[in-house]
Design a protein around this motif. Structure first.
Motif, PDB file in Angstrom:
ATOM      1  N   GLU A  22       0.836  -1.198   0.000  1.00 34.40           N
ATOM      2  CA  GLU A  22       0.000   0.000   0.000  1.00 34.40           C
ATOM      3  C   GLU A  22       0.871   1.249   0.000  1.00 34.40           C
ATOM      4  OE1 GLU A  22      -3.513   2.157   2.677  1.00 34.40           O
ATOM      5  OE2 GLU A  22      -2.770   0.153   3.197  1.00 34.40           O
ATOM      6  N   VAL A  23       0.553   2.177  -0.895  1.00 29.56           N
ATOM      7  CA  VAL A  23       1.320   3.419  -1.003  1.00 29.56           C
ATOM      8  C   VAL A  23       0.928   4.377   0.123  1.00 29.56           C
ATOM      9  CG1 VAL A  23       1.750   5.460  -2.435  1.00 29.56           C
ATOM     10  CG2 VAL A  23       1.586   3.201  -3.497  1.00 29.56           C
ATOM     11  N   PHE A  24       1.937   4.896   0.845  1.00 30.99           N
ATOM     12  CA  PHE A  24       1.646   5.885   1.881  1.00 30.99           C
ATOM     13  C   PHE A  24       2.347   7.216   1.619  1.00 30.99           C
ATOM     14  CE2 PHE A  24       5.274   3.387   3.434  1.00 30.99           C
ATOM     15  CZ  PHE A  24       6.189   4.366   3.790  1.00 30.99           C
ATOM     16  N   LYS A  25       3.200   7.261   0.580  1.00 28.35           N
ATOM     17  CA  LYS A  25       3.907   8.497   0.262  1.00 28.35           C
ATOM     18  C   LYS A  25       4.314   8.462  -1.204  1.00 28.35           C
ATOM     19  CE  LYS A  25       6.116  12.330   1.616  1.00 28.35           C
ATOM     20  NZ  LYS A  25       5.448  13.502   2.200  1.00 28.35           N
ATOM     21  N   VAL A  26       4.216   9.629  -1.874  1.00 27.53           N
ATOM     22  CA  VAL A  26       4.661   9.744  -3.256  1.00 27.53           C
ATOM     23  C   VAL A  26       5.586  10.951  -3.374  1.00 27.53           C
ATOM     24  CG1 VAL A  26       3.989  10.073  -5.663  1.00 27.53           C
ATOM     25  CG2 VAL A  26       2.521   8.737  -4.148  1.00 27.53           C
ATOM     26  N   TYR A  27       6.710  10.760  -4.063  1.00 24.47           N
ATOM     27  CA  TYR A  27       7.633  11.856  -4.380  1.00 24.47           C
ATOM     28  C   TYR A  27       7.621  12.033  -5.900  1.00 24.47           C
ATOM     29  CZ  TYR A  27       9.328  10.850   0.352  1.00 24.47           C
ATOM     30  OH  TYR A  27       9.408  10.627   1.706  1.00 24.47           O
ATOM     31  N   VAL A  39       5.982   2.450   0.255  1.00 21.57           N
ATOM     32  CA  VAL A  39       4.959   1.399   0.286  1.00 21.57           C
ATOM     33  C   VAL A  39       5.131   0.538   1.530  1.00 21.57           C
ATOM     34  CG1 VAL A  39       4.787   1.344  -2.235  1.00 21.57           C
ATOM     35  CG2 VAL A  39       6.308  -0.248  -1.074  1.00 21.57           C
ATOM     36  N   ASP A  40       4.014  -0.032   1.981  1.00 15.96           N
ATOM     37  CA  ASP A  40       4.006  -0.887   3.169  1.00 15.96           C
ATOM     38  C   ASP A  40       3.245  -2.156   2.819  1.00 15.96           C
ATOM     39  OD1 ASP A  40       3.758  -2.097   5.643  1.00 15.96           O
ATOM     40  OD2 ASP A  40       3.165  -0.266   6.699  1.00 15.96           O
ATOM     41  N   ASN A  41       3.919  -3.310   2.912  1.00 15.68           N
ATOM     42  CA  ASN A  41       3.254  -4.578   2.583  1.00 15.68           C
ATOM     43  C   ASN A  41       2.789  -5.328   3.830  1.00 15.68           C
ATOM     44  OD1 ASN A  41       5.540  -5.747   3.695  1.00 15.68           O
ATOM     45  ND2 ASN A  41       6.360  -6.506   1.753  1.00 15.68           N
ATOM     46  N   LYS A  45       8.342  -1.829   5.206  1.00 10.88           N
ATOM     47  CA  LYS A  45       8.176  -0.608   4.428  1.00 10.88           C
ATOM     48  C   LYS A  45       9.338  -0.510   3.439  1.00 10.88           C
ATOM     49  CE  LYS A  45       5.756   2.302   7.788  1.00 10.88           C
ATOM     50  NZ  LYS A  45       5.825   3.560   8.589  1.00 10.88           N
ATOM     51  N   MET A  46       9.018  -0.071   2.226  1.00 11.64           N
ATOM     52  CA  MET A  46      10.043   0.032   1.188  1.00 11.64           C
ATOM     53  C   MET A  46       9.920   1.377   0.471  1.00 11.64           C
ATOM     54  SD  MET A  46       9.869  -3.828  -0.398  1.00 11.64           S
ATOM     55  CE  MET A  46       8.081  -3.796  -0.489  1.00 11.64           C
ATOM     56  N   ILE A 100      14.393  -0.937  -5.551  1.00 10.70           N
ATOM     57  CA  ILE A 100      13.650  -1.058  -4.294  1.00 10.70           C
ATOM     58  C   ILE A 100      14.629  -0.969  -3.130  1.00 10.70           C
ATOM     59  CG2 ILE A 100      12.167  -2.537  -2.894  1.00 10.70           C
ATOM     60  CD1 ILE A 100      12.247  -3.229  -6.573  1.00 10.70           C
ATOM     61  N   PHE A 101      14.389   0.004  -2.266  1.00 10.20           N
ATOM     62  CA  PHE A 101      15.264   0.259  -1.129  1.00 10.20           C
ATOM     63  C   PHE A 101      14.524   0.011   0.186  1.00 10.20           C
ATOM     64  CE2 PHE A 101      16.823   2.865  -4.583  1.00 10.20           C
ATOM     65  CZ  PHE A 101      18.196   2.798  -4.487  1.00 10.20           C
ATOM     66  N   GLU A 102      15.293  -0.242   1.219  1.00 15.73           N
ATOM     67  CA  GLU A 102      14.746  -0.280   2.570  1.00 15.73           C
ATOM     68  C   GLU A 102      14.251   1.128   2.922  1.00 15.73           C
ATOM     69  OE1 GLU A 102      16.639  -3.008   5.795  1.00 15.73           O
ATOM     70  OE2 GLU A 102      17.457  -1.003   6.108  1.00 15.73           O
ATOM     71  N   TRP A 103      13.081   1.228   3.524  1.00 17.03           N
ATOM     72  CA  TRP A 103      12.530   2.529   3.914  1.00 17.03           C
ATOM     73  C   TRP A 103      13.244   3.054   5.162  1.00 17.03           C
ATOM     74  CZ3 TRP A 103       9.454   6.256   2.093  1.00 17.03           C
ATOM     75  CH2 TRP A 103       8.991   7.216   2.994  1.00 17.03           C
ATOM     76  N   THR A 104      13.410   4.368   5.245  1.00 15.50           N
ATOM     77  CA  THR A 104      13.904   4.990   6.463  1.00 15.50           C
ATOM     78  C   THR A 104      12.963   6.119   6.860  1.00 15.50           C
ATOM     79  OG1 THR A 104      15.681   6.259   7.493  1.00 15.50           O
ATOM     80  CG2 THR A 104      15.429   6.505   5.119  1.00 15.50           C
ATOM     81  N   ASP A 105      12.793   6.306   8.146  1.00 21.15           N
ATOM     82  CA  ASP A 105      11.975   7.410   8.662  1.00 21.15           C
ATOM     83  C   ASP A 105      12.830   8.635   8.946  1.00 21.15           C
ATOM     84  OD1 ASP A 105       9.374   6.245   8.667  1.00 21.15           O
ATOM     85  OD2 ASP A 105       9.968   5.004  10.369  1.00 21.15           O
TER      86      ASP A 105
END
Length: 276
Positions: A22-27, A39-41, A45-46, A100-105
């Motif tokens: 699921e998309v939670f942010k778009v750049y 995205v969050d599966n 998060k990726m 595809i990268f690991e997501w970071t906050d």
């Protein structure tokens, strides 16, 4: 997409993104030709960097952006490092190409994200000093792997407050040495660029990256392009090291990142303006 709006020059079928989560942010405002998704599966998060769509600010053809993103995969593989965002995989998908990268906050220092930048810049200078040492250490690693940094700027710098960790992103244009400026004004923010990055035929090398580290120091601890001591928040000793690094004359800079590191003191310099 998943209630998140985005802009393109023309319609494009992004239904394949559902396969990642699921998309939670778009750049969508980059000039690189990539559009990026958080995205969050459910398990992970990726960060999906996709080339092949007609993005708003890219002046080239989507197929050119695809080739550039494909070429960047080897850069991330070769320069893998604890302070570089982690590439998970890359693949052809949806009529284009995705990395595809690991997501970071992490909060980004880049001026294009004003709220995130404000949070980043409010960090104490002692924390920013750790960030700067992480950036310098990564770029020494870049040199050791035979590369040179190109298009590094504040938008490449992230800090994850929850993990107290610096992360560097968007190194797609880092290139193997030797590298010659074949275009005149190169990619990047002028706040971080050396004179040779505006000069066609100039060598882009480790001394160029010394300038980059000096400019980064002024962005973190001074007035960015205003490099007067009045704007500088650290010691006079460290001011002189940074000012030497951003000399217009290459011969007057430190001649390697290790020389810069030695003069900087790698954390032994004081933070005080008045004491040495």
């Amino acid at each position: 997409m998943d209630q998140i709006p985005y802009k393109l020059k023309a319609p494009f079928d992004f239904s394949f993104i559902e396969g990642y989560g699921e998309v939670f942010k778009v750049y969508d405002d980059q000039d690189s030709g990539n559009i990026c998704f958080g995205v969050d599966n459910g398990d992970q998060k990726m960060f999906i960097k996709f080339a092949g769509a007609p993005t708003v600010r890219y002046e080239g053809k989507p197929e050119d952006a695809v080739e550039e993103l494909k070429a960047s995969v080897k850069v991330y593989e070769d320069l893998a490092h604890p302070h570089l965002v982690k590439l998970l995989r890359a693949e052809e998908v949806g009529g284009g190409f995705a990395a595809i990268f690991e997501w970071t906050d992490g909060e980004c220092m880049g001026k294009m994200y004003p709220l995130s930048r404000e949070t980043f810049m409010e960090m104490p200078d002692s924390t920013k000093m750790n960030v700067f040492h992480d950036i310098l250490g990564f770029h020494i690693h870049v040199m050791e792997e035979g590369y040179v940094a190109i298009d590094f700027y504040d938008g490449s710098i992230l800090y994850d407050f929850s993990k107290e960790k610096t992360l560097i992103c968007d190194i797609d244009l880092y290139s193997k040495r030797p590298y010659i400026n074949s275009m005149g004004r190169m990619w990047g923010s002028s706040r971080f660029m050396s004179p040779e990055e505006f000069e066609q035929g100039a060598v882009i090398d480790e001394i160029t990256n010394v300038y980059l580290m000096g400019a980064t120091a002024f962005a973190l601890f001074g007035g960015e392009k205003d490099r007067s001591i009045d704007k500088w928040r650290l010691s006079e000793k460290l001011y002189k090291v940074a000012l030497k690094a951003v000399s217009e004359d290459r011969e007057k800079r430190q001649q390697s990142l290790e020389e810069f590191k030695s003069e900087w003191g790698w954390g032994t310099g004081t933070l005080s303006r008045t004491s040495e």
